[in-house]
Design a protein around this motif. Structure first.
Motif, PDB file in Angstrom:
ATOM      1  N   VAL A   1       0.838  -1.198   0.000  1.00 29.50           N
ATOM      2  CA  VAL A   1       0.000   0.000   0.000  1.00 29.50           C
ATOM      3  C   VAL A   1       0.872   1.246   0.000  1.00 29.50           C
ATOM      4  N   LEU A   2       1.859   1.272   0.882  1.00 22.79           N
ATOM      5  CA  LEU A   2       2.651   2.484   1.104  1.00 22.79           C
ATOM      6  C   LEU A   2       3.569   2.839  -0.059  1.00 22.79           C
ATOM      7  N   ILE A   3       4.235   1.860  -0.642  1.00 24.68           N
ATOM      8  CA  ILE A   3       5.187   2.153  -1.731  1.00 24.68           C
ATOM      9  C   ILE A   3       4.477   2.735  -2.956  1.00 24.68           C
ATOM     10  N   PRO A   4       3.383   2.132  -3.423  1.00 26.15           N
ATOM     11  CA  PRO A   4       2.678   2.761  -4.545  1.00 26.15           C
ATOM     12  C   PRO A   4       2.092   4.128  -4.189  1.00 26.15           C
ATOM     13  N   TRP A   5       1.651   4.296  -2.943  1.00 26.57           N
ATOM     14  CA  TRP A   5       1.108   5.585  -2.509  1.00 26.57           C
ATOM     15  C   TRP A   5       2.192   6.652  -2.568  1.00 26.57           C
ATOM     16  N   LEU A   6       3.365   6.338  -2.067  1.00 26.23           N
ATOM     17  CA  LEU A   6       4.460   7.308  -2.082  1.00 26.23           C
ATOM     18  C   LEU A   6       4.823   7.700  -3.511  1.00 26.23           C
ATOM     19  N   GLU A   7       4.723   6.745  -4.436  1.00 24.91           N
ATOM     20  CA  GLU A   7       5.013   7.038  -5.854  1.00 24.91           C
ATOM     21  C   GLU A   7       4.130   8.169  -6.375  1.00 24.91           C
ATOM     22  N   ILE A   8       2.855   8.174  -6.036  1.00 28.39           N
ATOM     23  CA  ILE A   8       1.921   9.154  -6.593  1.00 28.39           C
ATOM     24  C   ILE A   8       1.704  10.372  -5.699  1.00 28.39           C
ATOM     25  N   GLU A   9       2.158  10.281  -4.444  1.00 28.45           N
ATOM     26  CA  GLU A   9       2.042  11.407  -3.518  1.00 28.45           C
ATOM     27  C   GLU A   9       3.263  11.433  -2.602  1.00 28.45           C
ATOM     28  N   PRO A  10       4.376  12.004  -3.108  1.00 26.95           N
ATOM     29  CA  PRO A  10       5.644  11.944  -2.373  1.00 26.95           C
ATOM     30  C   PRO A  10       5.616  12.554  -0.967  1.00 26.95           C
ATOM     31  N   GLU A  11       4.689  13.454  -0.699  1.00 27.52           N
ATOM     32  CA  GLU A  11       4.595  14.077   0.632  1.00 27.52           C
ATOM     33  C   GLU A  11       3.456  13.475   1.459  1.00 27.52           C
ATOM     34  N   ALA A  12       2.979  12.303   1.074  1.00 33.63           N
ATOM     35  CA  ALA A  12       1.840  11.678   1.749  1.00 33.63           C
ATOM     36  C   ALA A  12       2.119  11.441   3.227  1.00 33.63           C
ATOM     37  N   THR A  13       1.047  11.590   4.007  1.00 35.94           N
ATOM     38  CA  THR A  13       1.095  11.252   5.425  1.00 35.94           C
ATOM     39  C   THR A  13      -0.092  10.342   5.735  1.00 35.94           C
ATOM     40  N   LEU A  14       0.065   9.534   6.761  1.00 37.31           N
ATOM     41  CA  LEU A  14      -0.983   8.634   7.210  1.00 37.31           C
ATOM     42  C   LEU A  14      -1.204   8.870   8.692  1.00 37.31           C
ATOM     43  N   TRP A  15      -2.464   9.073   9.063  1.00 36.44           N
ATOM     44  CA  TRP A  15      -2.796   9.192  10.471  1.00 36.44           C
ATOM     45  C   TRP A  15      -2.649   7.817  11.103  1.00 36.44           C
ATOM     46  N   THR A  16      -1.956   7.757  12.226  1.00 34.55           N
ATOM     47  CA  THR A  16      -1.803   6.526  12.998  1.00 34.55           C
ATOM     48  C   THR A  16      -2.186   6.861  14.440  1.00 34.55           C
ATOM     49  N   PRO A  17      -2.383   5.867  15.275  1.00 34.54           N
ATOM     50  CA  PRO A  17      -2.692   6.171  16.688  1.00 34.54           C
ATOM     51  C   PRO A  17      -1.607   7.011  17.373  1.00 34.54           C
ATOM     52  N   GLU A  18      -0.399   6.994  16.813  1.00 30.44           N
ATOM     53  CA  GLU A  18       0.688   7.817  17.357  1.00 30.44           C
ATOM     54  C   GLU A  18       0.709   9.198  16.739  1.00 30.44           C
ATOM     55  N   GLY A  19      -0.231   9.503  15.842  1.00 27.81           N
ATOM     56  CA  GLY A  19      -0.287  10.799  15.175  1.00 27.81           C
ATOM     57  C   GLY A  19       0.010  10.666  13.685  1.00 27.81           C
ATOM     58  N   GLU A  20      -0.008  11.796  13.013  1.00 21.24           N
ATOM     59  CA  GLU A  20       0.242  11.843  11.574  1.00 21.24           C
ATOM     60  C   GLU A  20       1.709  11.485  11.304  1.00 21.24           C
ATOM     61  N   ARG A  21       1.929  10.548  10.368  1.00 18.03           N
ATOM     62  CA  ARG A  21       3.293  10.099  10.065  1.00 18.03           C
ATOM     63  C   ARG A  21       3.539  10.167   8.563  1.00 18.03           C
ATOM     64  N   PRO A  22       4.695  10.653   8.138  1.00 20.39           N
ATOM     65  CA  PRO A  22       5.015  10.617   6.712  1.00 20.39           C
ATOM     66  C   PRO A  22       5.070   9.172   6.217  1.00 20.39           C
ATOM     67  N   VAL A  23       4.459   8.924   5.071  1.00 23.18           N
ATOM     68  CA  VAL A  23       4.467   7.580   4.493  1.00 23.18           C
ATOM     69  C   VAL A  23       5.903   7.114   4.265  1.00 23.18           C
ATOM     70  N   ARG A  24       6.769   8.021   3.869  1.00 19.83           N
ATOM     71  CA  ARG A  24       8.186   7.675   3.659  1.00 19.83           C
ATOM     72  C   ARG A  24       8.795   7.068   4.928  1.00 19.83           C
ATOM     73  N   GLU A  25       8.494   7.642   6.089  1.00 24.93           N
ATOM     74  CA  GLU A  25       9.012   7.109   7.356  1.00 24.93           C
ATOM     75  C   GLU A  25       8.413   5.743   7.673  1.00 24.93           C
ATOM     76  N   LEU A  26       7.138   5.578   7.387  1.00 25.84           N
ATOM     77  CA  LEU A  26       6.498   4.284   7.631  1.00 25.84           C
ATOM     78  C   LEU A  26       7.142   3.198   6.774  1.00 25.84           C
ATOM     79  N   ILE A  27       7.457   3.523   5.527  1.00 27.66           N
ATOM     80  CA  ILE A  27       8.127   2.566   4.642  1.00 27.66           C
ATOM     81  C   ILE A  27       9.500   2.222   5.199  1.00 27.66           C
ATOM     82  N   ASP A  28      10.246   3.240   5.617  1.00 21.88           N
ATOM     83  CA  ASP A  28      11.586   3.010   6.160  1.00 21.88           C
ATOM     84  C   ASP A  28      11.558   2.112   7.397  1.00 21.88           C
ATOM     85  N   ALA A  29      10.464   2.143   8.142  1.00 17.03           N
ATOM     86  CA  ALA A  29      10.350   1.340   9.369  1.00 17.03           C
ATOM     87  C   ALA A  29      10.012  -0.126   9.087  1.00 17.03           C
TER      88      ALA A  29
END
Length: 175
Positions: free
Chosen positions: A124-152
């Motif tokens: 989900v995250l890798i294709p999303w980052l391709e089309i929206e490089p500054e994408a963020t996803l709300w998580t229970p820990e708060g808004e997180r950059p998709v790039r950081e989620l992928i790196d994790a």
């Protein structure tokens, strides 16, 4: 008006055709569509690899209406729900929705938003980052950059998600 991030996947039948039906099915609401990515199945069920895309759509629909539209496309592809995380002709998930400038957060069992496992899924995250490089996803820990989620994510999971083809709408309108 709302904006939704959708993920679609298929590993039964004409998978590219099923994904193309999603792109065409969202037609005028389509803002962007990722490349097609081949990905190993998620969830421990032995099956063929999936083809996946991520889409961004805008329109006058509520979060539940985006889900209903995805379900209609699944039904048109003869989707059956026999085994959780099992093989399927088409699966369309609503990942995240923004309405009135804010992220929709809802724990409704029919449509939990943002998608509760999106942050764990490279497909989900890798294709999303391709089309929206500054994408963020709300998580229970708060808004997180998709790039950081992928790196994790585990490197093997990230590396297993590979672009294989591009689907473009008939009019070529979305990126």
């Amino acid at each position: 008006m709302s904006r939704a991030v959708l993920s679609a996947g298929s590993n039964v039948g004409d998978s590219l055709g099923h994904l193309r039906s999603v792109v065409e099915g969202f037609g005028d609401e389509l803002v962007a569509v990722s490349a097609v990515y081949a990905t190993p199945p998620w969830g421990g069920i032995e099956q063929d690899d999936f083809l996946n895309i991520t889409l961004i759509v805008d329109g006058p629909l509520s979060a539940r209406q985006w889900l209903d539209r995805g379900n209609e496309l699944e039904q048109a592809a003869d989707r059956t729900r026999e085994v959780r995380w099992g093989p399927r002709t088409l699966d369309v998930d609503v990942i995240s929705v923004t309405e009135a400038g804010g992220v929709v957060v809802d724990d409704d069992p029919v449509l939990t938003l943002p998608h509760p496992r999106a942050a764990q899924r490279a497909f989900v995250l890798i294709p999303w980052l391709e089309i929206e490089p500054e994408a963020t996803l709300w998580t229970p820990e708060g808004e997180r950059p998709v790039r950081e989620l992928i790196d994790a994510l585990d490197a093997a999971e990230r590396d297993a998600v590979r672009a294989v083809e591009h689907l473009r709408p008939a009019g070529g309108g979305a990126s």
